[in-house]
Enzyme design. Structure first.
Site, PDB file in Angstrom:
ATOM      1  N   ASP A 157     -22.785  12.913  32.480  1.00  0.00           N
ATOM      2  CA  ASP A 157     -21.848  11.820  32.784  1.00  0.00           C
ATOM      3  C   ASP A 157     -21.390  11.841  34.232  1.00  0.00           C
ATOM      4  O   ASP A 157     -21.670  12.780  34.977  1.00  0.00           O
ATOM      5  CB  ASP A 157     -20.646  11.876  31.826  1.00  0.00           C
ATOM      6  CG  ASP A 157     -20.052  13.273  31.696  1.00  0.00           C
ATOM      7  OD1 ASP A 157     -20.377  14.145  32.525  1.00  0.00           O
ATOM      8  OD2 ASP A 157     -19.260  13.486  30.765  1.00  0.00           O
ATOM      9  N   ASP A 188     -10.255  16.066  22.343  1.00  0.00           N
ATOM     10  CA  ASP A 188     -10.338  14.970  21.372  1.00  0.00           C
ATOM     11  C   ASP A 188     -11.718  14.912  20.704  1.00  0.00           C
ATOM     12  O   ASP A 188     -12.019  13.970  19.983  1.00  0.00           O
ATOM     13  CB  ASP A 188     -10.005  13.628  22.041  1.00  0.00           C
ATOM     14  CG  ASP A 188     -10.937  13.296  23.197  1.00  0.00           C
ATOM     15  OD1 ASP A 188     -11.867  14.094  23.467  1.00  0.00           O
ATOM     16  OD2 ASP A 188     -10.751  12.236  23.826  1.00  0.00           O
ATOM     17  N   HIS A 199     -14.613  14.799  22.334  1.00  0.00           N
ATOM     18  CA  HIS A 199     -15.666  14.083  23.063  1.00  0.00           C
ATOM     19  C   HIS A 199     -16.789  15.017  23.501  1.00  0.00           C
ATOM     20  O   HIS A 199     -16.577  16.198  23.756  1.00  0.00           O
ATOM     21  CB  HIS A 199     -15.104  13.262  24.239  1.00  0.00           C
ATOM     22  CG  HIS A 199     -14.588  14.038  25.412  1.00  0.00           C
ATOM     23  ND1 HIS A 199     -13.522  13.612  26.169  1.00  0.00           N
ATOM     24  CD2 HIS A 199     -14.986  15.195  25.974  1.00  0.00           C
ATOM     25  CE1 HIS A 199     -13.315  14.473  27.150  1.00  0.00           C
ATOM     26  NE2 HIS A 199     -14.174  15.447  27.047  1.00  0.00           N
ATOM     27  N   GLU A 248     -15.856   9.143  23.762  1.00  0.00           N
ATOM     28  CA  GLU A 248     -14.516   9.357  23.221  1.00  0.00           C
ATOM     29  C   GLU A 248     -14.474   8.939  21.744  1.00  0.00           C
ATOM     30  O   GLU A 248     -15.376   8.241  21.265  1.00  0.00           O
ATOM     31  CB  GLU A 248     -13.505   8.511  24.013  1.00  0.00           C
ATOM     32  CG  GLU A 248     -13.481   8.824  25.521  1.00  0.00           C
ATOM     33  CD  GLU A 248     -12.661  10.070  25.871  1.00  0.00           C
ATOM     34  OE1 GLU A 248     -12.543  10.981  25.024  1.00  0.00           O
ATOM     35  OE2 GLU A 248     -12.159  10.142  26.999  1.00  0.00           O
TER      36      GLU A 248
HETATM   37  P1  PGA Z   1     -13.628  21.600  30.109  1.00  0.00           P
HETATM   38  O1  PGA Z   1     -14.114  20.133  29.742  1.00  0.00           O
HETATM   39  O2  PGA Z   1     -14.834  22.463  30.056  1.00  0.00           O
HETATM   40  O3  PGA Z   1     -13.090  21.483  31.525  1.00  0.00           O
HETATM   41  O4  PGA Z   1     -12.580  21.970  29.104  1.00  0.00           O
HETATM   42  C1  PGA Z   1     -14.908  19.962  28.609  1.00  0.00           C
HETATM   43  C2  PGA Z   1     -15.102  18.489  28.304  1.00  0.00           C
HETATM   44  O5  PGA Z   1     -14.178  17.686  28.541  1.00  0.00           O
HETATM   45  O6  PGA Z   1     -16.168  18.139  27.795  1.00  0.00           O
END
Ligand code: PGA
Length: 243
Positions: A70, A139, A141, A146
């Protein structure tokens, strides 16, 4: 119900080493393999380990191709918080992967739909993703998919949720500076990967990790669809492991 192979590490550094073992094995088996990569804090120990292993002669990235999950919409590739810049700083600039063999969605694309189509076609032309790395958001994702009422199939534009904006504001001067939209591989793009490694570390991820693999498959927990993928390795640390 879950089908993942679960590896519980003592800490995030060790999780990085276990995940690196999966990448090392894949690249040894198929030197020109296609790896799907992720940003965020969680994969950093893995990227440090991959850099060290190439320096030690254990991995050779010269023929590897990579596609990132992404990118923030509206950020230039050289923007401090763009995911392209993150990948250059934390991995690509330190390994032998060729620049033309790395793709990240373009945050500044004028025609987003056309760029998303081209992204899917590029991955297809490479023969699909052999090994996809995933983190997970609080959440549920994966990429920037999302919670939703369906599982979106292909690479597309998304609006970020307040939870994600809040989680990511630590990298910006304020929450106002966090882009409100992003481009992400779809759930279908992710599920098409032949093999998946998900890294999850930290006690704050325990609850969502439990829902993901031990709850019901539900687009409100996008990662839960991984229960239907035949080859998932979950590498978590003790703090994130729900049992
Ligand atoms: P993080 O992000 O590794 O910084 O916790 C993970 C994500 O949002 O997929």
């Amino acid at each position: 119900m879950y089908h993942a192979r679960v590896i519980v590490a003592n800490n995030p550094e060790e999780a990085g080493k276990f995940a690196a073992d999966v990448f090392e094995a894949e690249i040894a088996k198929k030197p020109a393999c296609v790896i799907g990569l992720a940003t965020g804090s969680t994969p950093l120990p893995l990227y440090r380990e991959l850099i060290a292993r190439e320096k030690a002669g254990k991995i050779d990235f010269t023929r590897v191709r990579s596609a990132n999950l992404d990118e923030y919409k509206g950020l230039a590739p050289n923007h401090e918080q763009s995911y392209r810049k993150f990948m250059q700083d934390n991995l690509f600039d330190h390994i032998s992967i060729r620049p033309e063999n790395t793709i990240v969605p373009l945050g500044l694309a004028e025609d987003v739909d056309a760029m998303c189509d081209a992204y899917e076609r590029m991955i297809e032309a490479w023969g699909g993703v052999d090994l996809q790395l995933l983190g997970i958001g609080h959440d549920g994702h994966i990429g920037f998919n999302e919670p939703d009422d369906h599982f979106p199939a292909k690479t597309h534009e998304v609006k970020l949720t307040e939870m994600t904006i809040n989680a990511n504001k630590r990298f910006f001067n304020s929450a106002d500076e966090v882009p409100r939209a992003a481009i992400t591989m779809g759930i279908g793009t992710i599920m098409a990967a032949k093999k998946i490694v998900m890294m999850v570390t930290g006690a704050d991820k325990k609850e969502i990790l439990k829902k993901t693999f031990w709850g019901k498959v539900d687009p409100q927990v996008p990662a839960s669809i991984l229960q239907f993928h035949p080859d998932v390795t979950l590498v978590c640390d003790k703090d994130a492991y729900p049992f």
